[in-house]
Design a protein around this motif. Structure first.
Motif, PDB file in Angstrom:
ATOM      1  N   UNK A   1       0.816  -1.044   0.097  1.00  0.00           N
ATOM      2  CA  UNK A   1      -0.181   0.089   0.138  1.00  0.00           C
ATOM      3  C   UNK A   1       0.969   1.298  -0.238  1.00  0.00           C
ATOM      4  N   UNK A   2       0.779   2.177  -0.896  1.00  0.00           N
ATOM      5  CA  UNK A   2       1.473   3.333  -1.103  1.00  0.00           C
ATOM      6  C   UNK A   2       0.613   4.507  -1.701  1.00  0.00           C
ATOM      7  N   UNK A   3       1.047   5.712  -0.981  1.00  0.00           N
ATOM      8  CA  UNK A   3       0.334   6.746  -1.528  1.00  0.00           C
ATOM      9  C   UNK A   3       0.889   7.255  -2.672  1.00  0.00           C
ATOM     10  N   UNK A   4       0.214   7.534  -3.924  1.00  0.00           N
ATOM     11  CA  UNK A   4       0.772   8.090  -4.991  1.00  0.00           C
ATOM     12  C   UNK A   4       0.159   9.406  -5.480  1.00  0.00           C
ATOM     13  N   UNK A   5       1.085  10.336  -5.792  1.00  0.00           N
ATOM     14  CA  UNK A   5       0.723  11.560  -6.528  1.00  0.00           C
ATOM     15  C   UNK A   5       0.349  11.636  -7.863  1.00  0.00           C
ATOM     16  N   UNK A   6      -1.102  12.043  -7.979  1.00  0.00           N
ATOM     17  CA  UNK A   6      -1.676  12.116  -9.471  1.00  0.00           C
ATOM     18  C   UNK A   6      -2.292  13.576  -9.618  1.00  0.00           C
TER      19      UNK A   6
ATOM     20  N   UNK B   1      -4.494  14.674  -6.982  1.00  0.00           N
ATOM     21  CA  UNK B   1      -4.345  14.741  -5.684  1.00  0.00           C
ATOM     22  C   UNK B   1      -3.762  13.206  -5.332  1.00  0.00           C
ATOM     23  N   UNK B   2      -3.372  12.918  -4.096  1.00  0.00           N
ATOM     24  CA  UNK B   2      -3.035  11.974  -3.317  1.00  0.00           C
ATOM     25  C   UNK B   2      -4.011  10.751  -3.544  1.00  0.00           C
ATOM     26  N   UNK B   3      -3.636   9.406  -3.973  1.00  0.00           N
ATOM     27  CA  UNK B   3      -4.562   8.235  -4.267  1.00  0.00           C
ATOM     28  C   UNK B   3      -3.578   7.105  -3.578  1.00  0.00           C
ATOM     29  N   UNK B   4      -4.508   6.196  -3.127  1.00  0.00           N
ATOM     30  CA  UNK B   4      -3.922   5.024  -2.601  1.00  0.00           C
ATOM     31  C   UNK B   4      -3.732   4.050  -3.697  1.00  0.00           C
TER      32      UNK B   4
ATOM     33  N   UNK C   1      -2.802 -16.945  -2.425  1.00  0.00           N
ATOM     34  CA  UNK C   1      -2.553 -18.465  -2.184  1.00  0.00           C
ATOM     35  C   UNK C   1      -3.772 -19.061  -2.441  1.00  0.00           C
ATOM     36  N   UNK C   2      -4.197 -19.944  -1.473  1.00  0.00           N
ATOM     37  CA  UNK C   2      -5.425 -20.753  -1.388  1.00  0.00           C
ATOM     38  C   UNK C   2      -6.869 -20.025  -1.232  1.00  0.00           C
ATOM     39  N   UNK C   3      -6.750 -18.472  -0.820  1.00  0.00           N
ATOM     40  CA  UNK C   3      -7.743 -17.706  -0.549  1.00  0.00           C
ATOM     41  C   UNK C   3      -8.098 -17.125  -1.830  1.00  0.00           C
ATOM     42  N   UNK C   4      -9.584 -17.348  -2.077  1.00  0.00           N
ATOM     43  CA  UNK C   4     -10.107 -16.792  -3.443  1.00  0.00           C
ATOM     44  C   UNK C   4      -9.851 -15.217  -3.788  1.00  0.00           C
ATOM     45  N   UNK C   5      -9.416 -14.986  -4.969  1.00  0.00           N
ATOM     46  CA  UNK C   5      -8.960 -13.608  -5.237  1.00  0.00           C
ATOM     47  C   UNK C   5     -10.210 -12.787  -4.994  1.00  0.00           C
ATOM     48  N   UNK C   6      -9.815 -11.304  -4.374  1.00  0.00           N
ATOM     49  CA  UNK C   6     -10.829 -10.502  -3.902  1.00  0.00           C
ATOM     50  C   UNK C   6     -10.272  -9.069  -4.025  1.00  0.00           C
ATOM     51  N   UNK C   7     -11.153  -8.313  -4.386  1.00  0.00           N
ATOM     52  CA  UNK C   7     -11.072  -6.758  -4.010  1.00  0.00           C
ATOM     53  C   UNK C   7     -10.991  -6.521  -2.764  1.00  0.00           C
ATOM     54  N   UNK C   8     -10.039  -5.558  -2.325  1.00  0.00           N
ATOM     55  CA  UNK C   8     -10.076  -5.129  -0.743  1.00  0.00           C
ATOM     56  C   UNK C   8     -10.678  -3.582  -0.870  1.00  0.00           C
ATOM     57  N   UNK C   9     -11.751  -3.425  -0.202  1.00  0.00           N
ATOM     58  CA  UNK C   9     -12.399  -2.183  -0.061  1.00  0.00           C
ATOM     59  C   UNK C   9     -12.265  -1.304   1.123  1.00  0.00           C
ATOM     60  N   UNK C  10     -11.407  -2.166   2.291  1.00  0.00           N
ATOM     61  CA  UNK C  10     -11.575  -1.354   3.471  1.00  0.00           C
ATOM     62  C   UNK C  10     -10.209  -2.094   4.048  1.00  0.00           C
ATOM     63  N   UNK C  11      -9.158  -1.595   4.806  1.00  0.00           N
ATOM     64  CA  UNK C  11      -8.264  -1.965   5.578  1.00  0.00           C
ATOM     65  C   UNK C  11      -7.709  -1.034   6.641  1.00  0.00           C
ATOM     66  N   UNK C  12      -6.674  -1.468   7.312  1.00  0.00           N
ATOM     67  CA  UNK C  12      -6.169  -0.756   8.642  1.00  0.00           C
ATOM     68  C   UNK C  12      -4.852  -1.298   8.813  1.00  0.00           C
ATOM     69  N   UNK C  13      -3.884  -0.419   8.932  1.00  0.00           N
ATOM     70  CA  UNK C  13      -2.363  -0.835   8.994  1.00  0.00           C
ATOM     71  C   UNK C  13      -1.929  -0.753  10.499  1.00  0.00           C
ATOM     72  N   UNK C  14      -1.317  -1.613  10.895  1.00  0.00           N
ATOM     73  CA  UNK C  14      -0.950  -1.717  12.345  1.00  0.00           C
ATOM     74  C   UNK C  14       0.221  -1.129  12.352  1.00  0.00           C
ATOM     75  N   UNK C  15       0.873  -0.417  13.507  1.00  0.00           N
ATOM     76  CA  UNK C  15       2.194   0.175  13.697  1.00  0.00           C
ATOM     77  C   UNK C  15       3.473  -0.889  13.178  1.00  0.00           C
TER      78      UNK C  15
END
Length: 79
Positions: A1-6, A9-12, A20-34
């Protein structure tokens, strides 16, 4: 996950994760730990724990049941 300048403005900017064995999925939400690990939702209703671009584990009640019936669109940490 990175911020990109466009030009608008800034975009994720996402990376292609290794599911792996998990079905491919779009990710709509996330949170990053320290620590840099990422907790995300999935289209399939499960919660995914990522380290770099690899899924470390899938949180769900059992092998045949998802946490939710549909896409997880909001993830947050309460401390």
């Amino acid at each position: 996950w990175e911020m990109a300048k466009t030009f608008t403005g800034l975009k994720l900017q996402g990376k292609i994760g290794k599911f792996g064995e998990v079905d491919l999925s779009d990710v709509w939400s996330f949170v990053e730990f320290p620590s840099g690990k990422v907790l995300s939702g999935s289209e399939h209703g499960n919660i995914l724990m990522w380290e770099n671009d690899l899924i470390k584990f899938v949180a769900k009640p059992d092998e045949n049941t998802s946490c939710h019936q549909d896409n997880i669109i909001y993830v947050d940490i309460h401390s």
